[in-house]
Design an enzyme around this catalytic site. Structure first.
Site, PDB file in Angstrom:
ATOM      1  N   HIS A  48      -7.497  15.663   6.736  1.00 23.00           N
ATOM      2  CA  HIS A  48      -8.334  15.073   7.793  1.00 23.00           C
ATOM      3  C   HIS A  48      -7.575  15.170   9.129  1.00 23.00           C
ATOM      4  CE1 HIS A  48     -11.469  12.996   9.641  1.00 23.00           C
ATOM      5  NE2 HIS A  48     -11.311  11.770   9.190  1.00 23.00           N
ATOM      6  N   ARG A  62     -17.470  19.181   7.747  1.00 19.07           N
ATOM      7  CA  ARG A  62     -16.965  18.067   6.921  1.00 19.07           C
ATOM      8  C   ARG A  62     -17.564  18.234   5.530  1.00 19.07           C
ATOM      9  NH1 ARG A  62     -16.667  11.556   7.299  1.00 19.07           N
ATOM     10  NH2 ARG A  62     -15.010  12.199   8.713  1.00 19.07           N
ATOM     11  N   CYS A  94      -8.154   4.426   9.485  1.00 17.61           N
ATOM     12  CA  CYS A  94      -9.047   5.463  10.021  1.00 17.61           C
ATOM     13  C   CYS A  94     -10.489   4.971  10.097  1.00 17.61           C
ATOM     14  CB  CYS A  94      -8.955   6.715   9.165  1.00 17.61           C
ATOM     15  SG  CYS A  94      -9.300   6.417   7.419  1.00 17.61           S
ATOM     16  N   ARG A 154     -10.868   9.066  18.587  1.00 14.76           N
ATOM     17  CA  ARG A 154     -11.438  10.209  17.850  1.00 14.76           C
ATOM     18  C   ARG A 154     -12.177  11.112  18.820  1.00 14.76           C
ATOM     19  NH1 ARG A 154     -12.632  10.243  12.736  1.00 14.76           N
ATOM     20  NH2 ARG A 154     -12.384  12.464  13.071  1.00 14.76           N
ATOM     21  N   GLN A 169      -8.402  13.260  12.553  1.00 14.70           N
ATOM     22  CA  GLN A 169      -8.092  11.824  12.531  1.00 14.70           C
ATOM     23  C   GLN A 169      -6.639  11.589  12.955  1.00 14.70           C
ATOM     24  OE1 GLN A 169     -10.146   9.007  11.638  1.00 14.70           O
ATOM     25  NE2 GLN A 169      -8.393   7.920  12.508  1.00 14.70           N
ATOM     26  N   ASP A 191      -6.080   3.046   4.068  1.00 16.97           N
ATOM     27  CA  ASP A 191      -7.386   3.721   3.990  1.00 16.97           C
ATOM     28  C   ASP A 191      -8.086   3.174   2.747  1.00 16.97           C
ATOM     29  OD1 ASP A 191      -9.511   5.503   4.244  1.00 16.97           O
ATOM     30  OD2 ASP A 191      -8.392   7.252   3.522  1.00 16.97           O
TER      31      ASP A 191
HETATM   32  N1  NVA Z   1     -10.229   8.846   2.538  1.00 13.89           N
HETATM   33  C1  NVA Z   1     -11.497   8.568   3.166  1.00 13.89           C
HETATM   34  C2  NVA Z   1     -11.424   8.846   4.619  1.00 13.89           C
HETATM   35  C3  NVA Z   1     -12.672   8.530   5.374  1.00 13.89           C
HETATM   36  C4  NVA Z   1     -12.570   8.821   6.842  1.00 13.89           C
HETATM   37  C5  NVA Z   1     -12.578   9.390   2.497  1.00 13.89           C
HETATM   38  O1  NVA Z   1     -12.366  10.586   2.295  1.00 13.89           O
HETATM   39  O2  NVA Z   1     -13.632   8.837   2.166  1.00 13.89           O
HETATM   40  N1   CP Z   2     -12.495   8.056  10.260  1.00 12.50           N
HETATM   41  C1   CP Z   2     -13.569   8.812  10.025  1.00 12.50           C
HETATM   42  O1   CP Z   2     -13.478  10.010   9.773  1.00 12.50           O
HETATM   43  O2   CP Z   2     -14.743   8.150  10.081  1.00 12.50           O
HETATM   44  P1   CP Z   2     -16.169   8.714   9.657  1.00 12.50           P
HETATM   45  O3   CP Z   2     -16.144   8.918   8.157  1.00 12.50           O
HETATM   46  O4   CP Z   2     -17.133   7.649  10.069  1.00 12.50           O
HETATM   47  O5   CP Z   2     -16.402  10.010  10.366  1.00 12.50           O
END
Ligand code: NVA
Ligand code: CP
Length: 316
Positions: A135, A108, A270, A298, A138, A230
């Site tokens: 992502h 990540r 998400c 998840r 997800q 989101d």
């Molecule tokens: N768009 C958000 C998703 C988090 C799971 C981010 O990248 O922070």
């Molecule tokens: N939805 C998701 O990816 O959550 P986290 O950022 O907590 O991993």
């Protein structure tokens, strides 16, 4: 359905066919049912899994750790401050070292290129746990949740409201167009998805019987089966906060938006959510909200990705 994902990477749903996505969802369903009955096959016994996190995470990190434990693998959490990646060591070298020790690698972080380099040089399956532009794990959890609620994916009207060009919107557009959902982005013009991606997804949607629509009109929530949103400010984009609030305040998911969407509409997110921004607390806490089912899924879907790509029991 003849699908074999053994030793495959999971970097983006662009690389997967509809059958392959449906296979992962059906495996996740099976593993979820087995866990509920206390059955643990230990498909990943004696394996070691590296979990690299440049960005924060609650769900993704915990999903990988619990899935590893359930399947008999040993997870190792590696944060940005723990390892040399992005510091004195480039991703190519980190990939080759980790590939000599671990059986699979989750990444990540910021750049999609990093996860691609890890996949290219490690020699073991690499899974994308979120980048700036995608992502994919997800989306598997979201689609599993949609199947649980509607019994199907094809023909589902999935409407995403908010930052239409972020990783989540991109990933949902890719997944939807592969699996025959009608995906609609409702966002201000400034935050429309990239035209090249919309065009690419439009082509897949034609093949799968779905559609891709991009609009800036909130009235277009009408007829949605799912309203999805989101955060307005994704990780790494904090400098854009003021601009995002200005652009996105009219695009909040409220009870009125849910009512306009339709009486059977389901709310999805998400998570993490900033309640009061992209969604009101009322909608978030309403019976239409399935956000914690998504969060649980998840784990089942990430487990399916690891099992399908690593376990000889699932190599045909
Ligand atoms: N768009 C958000 C998703 C988090 C799971 C981010 O990248 O922070
Ligand atoms: N939805 C998701 O990816 O959550 P986290 O950022 O907590 O991993």
């Amino acid at each position: 359905m003849s699908v074999n994902l053994y030793k495959r990477n999971f970097l983006t749903l662009k690389d997967f066919t509809e059958d392959e996505i449906l296979y992962l969802l059906s495996l996740a369903k099976d593993l979820k049912a087995k866990k509920k009955h206390g059955i643990f096959e230990k498909n990943l016994a004696n394996m070691n899994i590296a979990l690299i996190f440049e960005k924060n995470s609650t769900r993704t990190r915990c999903a990988f750790v619990v899935a590893c434990n359930d399947e008999g693998a040993c997870p190792e959490f590696l944060s940005k401050s723990d390892i040399h990646l992005g510091g004195k060591e480039d991703s190519k070298d980190t990939a080759r070292v980790l590939g000599r020790m671990f059986d699979g690698i989750e990444f990540r972080g910021y750049s999609q290129e990093t996860v691609e380099v890890l996949a290219k040089y490690s020699g073991v399956p690499v899974w994308n746990g979120l980048t700036d532009v995608d992502h994919p794990t997800q989306v598997l959890a979201d689609f599993m949740t949609i199947q649980e609620n509607f019994g199907k994916l094809k023909g589902i009207n999935l409407t995403y409201v908010g930052d239409g060009r972020n990783n989540m919107s991109n990933a949902l557009m890719i997944g939807s167009s592969k699996c025959g959902l009608n995906y609609k982005v409702i966002s201000p013009k400034e935050l429309f998805p990239e035209q090249a991606l919309t065009d690419e997804c439009g082509k897949w949607a034609k093949e799968s019987g779905g559609s891709v629509t991009v609009t800036d009109d909130m009235a277009d929530v009408k007829g949605s089966d799912v309203l999805y949103t989101d955060v307005w400010v994704s990780m790494g984009e904090e400098a854009q906060k003021a601009e995002r609030y200005k652009l996105l305040t009219p695009y909040r998911v409220t009870s009125e938006a849910m009512k306009t969407a339709g009486s059977e509409v389901v709310f999805m997110h998400c998570l993490p959510a900033v309640k009061g921004d992209e969604v009101t607390e009322e909608v978030f806490e309403s019976p239409a909200s399935v956000v914690f089912d998504e969060a649980e899924n998840r784990m089942h879907t990430i487990k399916a990705v690891m099992v399908a790509t690593l376990s000889r029991n699932y190599s045909f």
